[in-house]
Design a protein around this motif. Structure first.
Motif, short mmCIF file in Angstrom:
data_model
loop_
_atom_site.label_atom_id
_atom_site.label_comp_id
_atom_site.label_asym_id
_atom_site.label_seq_id
_atom_site.Cartn_x
_atom_site.Cartn_y
_atom_site.Cartn_z
N GLN A 210 0.09 5.97 7.80
CA GLN A 210 0.37 6.18 6.39
C GLN A 210 -0.85 5.74 5.60
N ARG B 99 -3.23 4.40 2.74
CA ARG B 99 -3.13 3.43 1.67
C ARG B 99 -4.32 3.64 0.75
N HIS B 100 -4.08 3.63 -0.52
CA HIS B 100 -5.15 3.81 -1.48
C HIS B 100 -5.57 2.45 -2.02
#
Length: 66
Positions: free
Chosen positions: A18, A20-21
């Motif tokens: 997933q 992540r920013h």
């Protein structure tokens, strides 16, 4: 019955990542929350170590002279 046993290969594990920013504000608040407050200055310990080393060298020099 023997043929399916030789043809079976295990399936590779699936990788689920997933994304992540990076949020600089959130990172800054996290660092501030986890920061440990210091009561003394950082360079104090280095100064005391230098004093001990100087004292030890002085003692060794006196022992050398005797």
């Amino acid at each position: 019955m023997i043929k399916p046993m030789f043809g079976h290969r295990p399936k590779p594990r699936k990788f689920n990542y997933q994304f992540r920013h990076h949020d600089p504000e959130k990172e800054k608040s996290r660092r501030e929350r986890l920061r440990i407050e210091r009561k003394h200055k950082k360079y104090h310990q280095g100064r005391s170590v230098m004093l001990y080393a100087l004292g030890l060298s002085l003692v060794l020099y006196i022992m050398y002279l005797l």
